[in-house]
Design a protein around this motif. Structure first.
Motif, PDB file in Angstrom:
ATOM      1  N   GLU A  92      -0.231  70.157  51.381  1.00  0.00           N
ATOM      2  CA  GLU A  92      -0.432  71.580  51.618  1.00  0.00           C
ATOM      3  C   GLU A  92      -1.835  72.054  51.252  1.00  0.00           C
ATOM      4  OE1 GLU A  92       2.125  71.537  47.721  1.00  0.00           O
ATOM      5  OE2 GLU A  92       2.048  70.442  49.625  1.00  0.00           O
ATOM      6  N   TYR A  93      -2.570  71.216  50.517  1.00  0.00           N
ATOM      7  CA  TYR A  93      -3.962  71.545  50.219  1.00  0.00           C
ATOM      8  C   TYR A  93      -4.853  70.885  51.266  1.00  0.00           C
ATOM      9  CZ  TYR A  93      -2.266  73.233  45.759  1.00  0.00           C
ATOM     10  OH  TYR A  93      -1.598  73.939  44.787  1.00  0.00           O
ATOM     11  N   SER A  94      -5.712  71.675  51.862  1.00  0.00           N
ATOM     12  CA  SER A  94      -6.578  71.166  52.927  1.00  0.00           C
ATOM     13  C   SER A  94      -7.722  70.349  52.343  1.00  0.00           C
ATOM     14  CB  SER A  94      -7.152  72.327  53.742  1.00  0.00           C
ATOM     15  OG  SER A  94      -8.044  73.088  52.953  1.00  0.00           O
ATOM     16  N   ALA A  95      -8.323  69.530  53.207  1.00  0.00           N
ATOM     17  CA  ALA A  95      -9.478  68.744  52.786  1.00  0.00           C
ATOM     18  C   ALA A  95     -10.609  69.663  52.328  1.00  0.00           C
ATOM     19  CB  ALA A  95      -9.944  67.851  53.930  1.00  0.00           C
ATOM     20  N   THR A  96     -10.759  70.787  53.000  1.00  0.00           N
ATOM     21  CA  THR A  96     -11.800  71.752  52.637  1.00  0.00           C
ATOM     22  C   THR A  96     -11.611  72.249  51.219  1.00  0.00           C
ATOM     23  OG1 THR A  96     -11.986  72.461  54.941  1.00  0.00           O
ATOM     24  CG2 THR A  96     -12.886  73.936  53.270  1.00  0.00           C
ATOM     25  N   GLN A  97     -10.369  72.537  50.842  1.00  0.00           N
ATOM     26  CA  GLN A  97     -10.087  73.012  49.489  1.00  0.00           C
ATOM     27  C   GLN A  97     -10.347  71.927  48.441  1.00  0.00           C
ATOM     28  OE1 GLN A  97      -6.044  74.576  50.163  1.00  0.00           O
ATOM     29  NE2 GLN A  97      -6.827  76.519  49.363  1.00  0.00           N
ATOM     30  N   VAL A  98      -9.929  70.701  48.758  1.00  0.00           N
ATOM     31  CA  VAL A  98     -10.142  69.601  47.804  1.00  0.00           C
ATOM     32  C   VAL A  98     -11.634  69.369  47.583  1.00  0.00           C
ATOM     33  CG1 VAL A  98      -9.831  67.126  47.417  1.00  0.00           C
ATOM     34  CG2 VAL A  98      -7.949  68.479  48.373  1.00  0.00           C
ATOM     35  N   LEU A  99     -12.394  69.333  48.660  1.00  0.00           N
ATOM     36  CA  LEU A  99     -13.836  69.097  48.538  1.00  0.00           C
ATOM     37  C   LEU A  99     -14.525  70.253  47.832  1.00  0.00           C
ATOM     38  CD1 LEU A  99     -14.553  67.557  52.063  1.00  0.00           C
ATOM     39  CD2 LEU A  99     -14.196  66.350  49.897  1.00  0.00           C
ATOM     40  N   SER A 100     -14.027  71.473  48.037  1.00  0.00           N
ATOM     41  CA  SER A 100     -14.576  72.631  47.338  1.00  0.00           C
ATOM     42  C   SER A 100     -14.340  72.523  45.840  1.00  0.00           C
ATOM     43  CB  SER A 100     -13.940  73.915  47.885  1.00  0.00           C
ATOM     44  OG  SER A 100     -14.385  75.050  47.168  1.00  0.00           O
ATOM     45  N   ALA A 101     -13.167  72.026  45.453  1.00  0.00           N
ATOM     46  CA  ALA A 101     -12.868  71.840  44.028  1.00  0.00           C
ATOM     47  C   ALA A 101     -13.774  70.787  43.412  1.00  0.00           C
ATOM     48  CB  ALA A 101     -11.401  71.446  43.863  1.00  0.00           C
ATOM     49  N   VAL A 102     -14.039  69.697  44.162  1.00  0.00           N
ATOM     50  CA  VAL A 102     -14.943  68.656  43.664  1.00  0.00           C
ATOM     51  C   VAL A 102     -16.340  69.230  43.453  1.00  0.00           C
ATOM     52  CG1 VAL A 102     -16.054  66.458  44.212  1.00  0.00           C
ATOM     53  CG2 VAL A 102     -13.640  66.790  44.735  1.00  0.00           C
ATOM     54  N   LYS A 103     -16.772  70.062  44.369  1.00  0.00           N
ATOM     55  CA  LYS A 103     -18.097  70.672  44.248  1.00  0.00           C
ATOM     56  C   LYS A 103     -18.212  71.467  42.954  1.00  0.00           C
ATOM     57  CE  LYS A 103     -21.335  73.717  46.689  1.00  0.00           C
ATOM     58  NZ  LYS A 103     -21.560  74.537  47.912  1.00  0.00           N
ATOM     59  N   VAL A 110     -20.946  68.389  48.669  1.00  0.00           N
ATOM     60  CA  VAL A 110     -19.948  67.319  48.760  1.00  0.00           C
ATOM     61  C   VAL A 110     -19.940  66.804  50.194  1.00  0.00           C
ATOM     62  CG1 VAL A 110     -17.525  66.706  48.511  1.00  0.00           C
ATOM     63  CG2 VAL A 110     -18.541  68.343  46.938  1.00  0.00           C
ATOM     64  N   PHE A 111     -19.887  65.482  50.339  1.00  0.00           N
ATOM     65  CA  PHE A 111     -19.897  64.868  51.668  1.00  0.00           C
ATOM     66  C   PHE A 111     -18.797  63.817  51.724  1.00  0.00           C
ATOM     67  CE2 PHE A 111     -21.329  61.994  55.014  1.00  0.00           C
ATOM     68  CZ  PHE A 111     -21.752  62.883  56.008  1.00  0.00           C
ATOM     69  N   GLU A 112     -17.981  63.865  52.776  1.00  0.00           N
ATOM     70  CA  GLU A 112     -16.891  62.905  52.903  1.00  0.00           C
ATOM     71  C   GLU A 112     -17.410  61.594  53.501  1.00  0.00           C
ATOM     72  OE1 GLU A 112     -12.285  62.685  54.519  1.00  0.00           O
ATOM     73  OE2 GLU A 112     -13.484  64.494  54.847  1.00  0.00           O
ATOM     74  N   VAL A 113     -17.155  60.497  52.808  1.00  0.00           N
ATOM     75  CA  VAL A 113     -17.682  59.181  53.186  1.00  0.00           C
ATOM     76  C   VAL A 113     -17.282  58.787  54.598  1.00  0.00           C
ATOM     77  CG1 VAL A 113     -17.514  56.708  52.686  1.00  0.00           C
ATOM     78  CG2 VAL A 113     -17.809  58.340  50.817  1.00  0.00           C
ATOM     79  N   GLU A 114     -16.052  59.114  54.988  1.00  0.00           N
ATOM     80  CA  GLU A 114     -15.532  58.641  56.278  1.00  0.00           C
ATOM     81  C   GLU A 114     -16.248  59.239  57.482  1.00  0.00           C
ATOM     82  OE1 GLU A 114     -12.945  56.683  53.642  1.00  0.00           O
ATOM     83  OE2 GLU A 114     -13.808  58.670  53.594  1.00  0.00           O
ATOM     84  N   TYR A 223     -10.624  63.629  39.559  1.00  0.00           N
ATOM     85  CA  TYR A 223      -9.314  64.187  39.917  1.00  0.00           C
ATOM     86  C   TYR A 223      -8.802  65.129  38.827  1.00  0.00           C
ATOM     87  CZ  TYR A 223      -4.273  64.381  40.754  1.00  0.00           C
ATOM     88  OH  TYR A 223      -2.986  64.808  40.946  1.00  0.00           O
ATOM     89  N   ASN A 224      -8.911  64.702  37.571  1.00  0.00           N
ATOM     90  CA  ASN A 224      -8.406  65.519  36.462  1.00  0.00           C
ATOM     91  C   ASN A 224      -9.088  66.886  36.408  1.00  0.00           C
ATOM     92  OD1 ASN A 224      -6.649  63.498  35.696  1.00  0.00           O
ATOM     93  ND2 ASN A 224      -8.037  62.625  34.166  1.00  0.00           N
ATOM     94  N   LYS A 225     -10.388  66.897  36.662  1.00  0.00           N
ATOM     95  CA  LYS A 225     -11.123  68.170  36.635  1.00  0.00           C
ATOM     96  C   LYS A 225     -10.880  68.984  37.907  1.00  0.00           C
ATOM     97  CE  LYS A 225     -14.878  66.795  33.511  1.00  0.00           C
ATOM     98  NZ  LYS A 225     -14.653  67.875  32.534  1.00  0.00           N
ATOM     99  N   ALA A 226     -10.912  68.314  39.056  1.00  0.00           N
ATOM    100  CA  ALA A 226     -10.749  69.019  40.327  1.00  0.00           C
ATOM    101  C   ALA A 226      -9.338  69.583  40.485  1.00  0.00           C
ATOM    102  CB  ALA A 226     -11.075  68.087  41.485  1.00  0.00           C
ATOM    103  N   SER A 227      -8.332  68.870  39.973  1.00  0.00           N
ATOM    104  CA  SER A 227      -6.950  69.338  40.138  1.00  0.00           C
ATOM    105  C   SER A 227      -6.714  70.650  39.401  1.00  0.00           C
ATOM    106  CB  SER A 227      -5.968  68.268  39.653  1.00  0.00           C
ATOM    107  OG  SER A 227      -6.184  67.958  38.288  1.00  0.00           O
ATOM    108  N   LYS A 228      -7.344  70.828  38.257  1.00  0.00           N
ATOM    109  CA  LYS A 228      -7.206  72.089  37.520  1.00  0.00           C
ATOM    110  C   LYS A 228      -7.777  73.254  38.325  1.00  0.00           C
ATOM    111  CE  LYS A 228      -7.411  69.938  32.936  1.00  0.00           C
ATOM    112  NZ  LYS A 228      -8.206  69.839  31.665  1.00  0.00           N
ATOM    113  N   ILE A 229      -8.881  72.965  39.016  1.00  0.00           N
ATOM    114  CA  ILE A 229      -9.494  73.995  39.862  1.00  0.00           C
ATOM    115  C   ILE A 229      -8.652  74.222  41.116  1.00  0.00           C
ATOM    116  CG2 ILE A 229     -11.540  74.574  41.230  1.00  0.00           C
ATOM    117  CD1 ILE A 229     -13.128  72.735  39.275  1.00  0.00           C
TER     118      ILE A 229
END
Length: 454
Positions: A92-103, A110-114, A223-229
């Motif tokens: 339910e979380y989009s790739a955009t949201q996950v990458l935003s959290a990593v940022k 943030v750049f996706e390797v694939e 992951y631990n830091k991004a998941s909290k965000i």
């Protein structure tokens, strides 16, 4: 020519290690010994596959990365995030949201390797035409590349001379940012790694003098830091977006995807034991008529990496769902894919190759061939003294390994407990001396509890 770069990510904490030998028994390259009461890694043999990491009951084995703490605050920092990281989160979380959290963890971009996989598919066609020797072995998994260098040196010439997608992505970012006016020394690119082997590939790449990546960060730590965000976000609603890569590119790190893009007959093999079994058949000439081998050290490919925090099967399912969503986006946009990396396709082709891969000194008996042959004969002679039980009580995983260690001056014949009994019977070794040998291997005072009970 030999590869003697023994940089490693897998490390052992002697303060936590109890010398239980679990790691020694699962090591695919027989790189671990028990000495002085705790496990030690022989660097020339280790391929950083992480199998020892998986089985350590004391958490004494860890993968050393560069870490988030090394991010230079004055530089422009880019995180290279593989799709398998996005697969760690619920769909339910989009790739955009996950990458935003990593940022928000500490990066400027943030750049996706694939996104580099679209380039890889084109490069595979070119490589297939230029290389007559078959089968070609994928260079994607660095643990497999090191394994071939250590245990199957005759196959090193069949490893593809092509950079991995995260290197291609890093090269693109460096070119594009330089074009935007950013000084090269002001750009820092960090790869969020699912395994220890890719950390080593960034620090000491095979076939390259230097990696275009500045460092690596443990995926679990990010992951631990991004998941909290991320879990603080509202559930995603519909938002306008587009496909920035071909839909099937997101599954490149999973077992079975890569081989689809190499012409001819290809096989996908995952899991270290399965890879070793197949390489044995290939080296002995029992396998033929294969054009391409996709080999991954981890089960399910990178989804099974030792630094992936989630379940590998759930990650695979989530990436498959994401592929379907990308396909819908592509179809809705008249089949277009807007991948900025492909604008640099021509220049990336000139930079995507690597030098030949050479064997590694997994067991260099001697620089002098004559002396090495004599030592090899001595190893075979020593093996006749041992029972062949491969019990591990000597601190080596097997009888042959103990014979190799003796020839290299790292052990003695009395390390074998069965030889000890024979030596005691023939008055060549006293019980006290035998006890000292055991303590040398398993640690001083390790057997005191048994002495007290007796």
């Amino acid at each position: 020519m030999k590869d003697r770069n023994y940089t490693h990510s897998i490390q052992i904490d002697p303060d936590r290690c109890t010398g239980c030998s679990h790691c020694m028994r699962v090591c695919s390259t027989q790189a671990i010994r028990i000495m002085g009461g705790y496990a030690r890694i022989q660097p020339e043999r280790c391929v950083d596959c992480g199998e020892c990491f998986r089985v350590c009951p004391q958490r004494a084995i860890y993968a050393k990365d560069d870490g988030l703490g090394t991010l230079p605050p004055e530089n422009y920092k880019i995180a290279l995030v593989p799709s398998v990281f996005i697969g760690q989160f619920p769909s339910e979380y989009s790739a955009t949201q996950v990458l935003s959290a990593v940022k928000q963890v500490g990066f400027d971009e943030v750049f996706e390797v694939e996104q580099a996989v679209d380039f890889m598919k084109e490069a595979y066609q070119a490589v297939a035409q230029q290389n007559p020797s078959h089968p070609l072995i994928s260079s994607y998994c660095p643990a497999v590349v090191r394994l071939i260098q250590v245990q199957y040196p005759s196959l090193t010439g069949q490893i593809m001379r092509l950079k991995a997608p995260h290197d291609i992505a890093a090269l693109y970012l460096r070119r594009s940012k330089e074009k935007e006016g950013l000084a090269p020394e002001k750009l820092s690119i960090y790869y969020v790694t699912p395994c220890a082997a890719k950390t080593v590939a960034a620090r000491a790449p095979v076939g390259e003098e230097k990696s275009p990546i500045n460092g690596t960060v443990n995926m679990t730590a990010v992951y631990n830091k991004a998941s909290k965000i991320l879990y603080g976000f509202k559930k995603p609603g519909l938002h306008k977006t587009f496909a920035n890569m071909r839909p099937d590119s997101v599954n490149w790190s999973l077992s079975g995807t890569e081989k689809k893009y190499f012409p001819g007959r290809g096989l996908a093999i995952d899991g270290m034991d399965n890879v070793i079994e197949f390489l044995e058949k290939l080296e002995s000439g029992h396998v033929s008529d294969i054009d391409f081998l996709e080999m991954r050290a981890c089960d399910q490919g990178c989804a099974g990496g030792i630094l992936c925090p989630g379940n590998r099967f759930l990650a695979v399912e989530r990436l498959e769902h994401r592929q379907k969503r990308l396909q819908k986006l592509k179809d809705a946009d008249n089949g277009r894919v807007r991948n900025p990396l492909m604008e640099y396709e021509k220049i990336l082709h000139t930079m995507s190759g690597v030098d030949p891969v050479y064997p590694r000194d997994g067991l260099l008996l001697d620089e002098d061939i004559e002396k090495a042959l004599i030592k090899l004969q001595r190893i075979e002679r020593l093996r006749t003294y041992f029972p062949g039980f491969d019990c591990g009580a000597c601190g080596a995983p097997g009888c042959r390994n103990l014979a190799e260690d003796i020839v290299q001056g790292k052990a003695s014949i009395s390390h074998c407990v069965f030889v000890q009994r024979v030596m005691e019977k023939n008055y060549k070794l006293s019980p006290d001396q035998a006890f000292v040998v055991i303590e040398k291997i398993w640690g001083k005072g390790r057997l005191d509890k048994y002495v007290d009970k007796v």
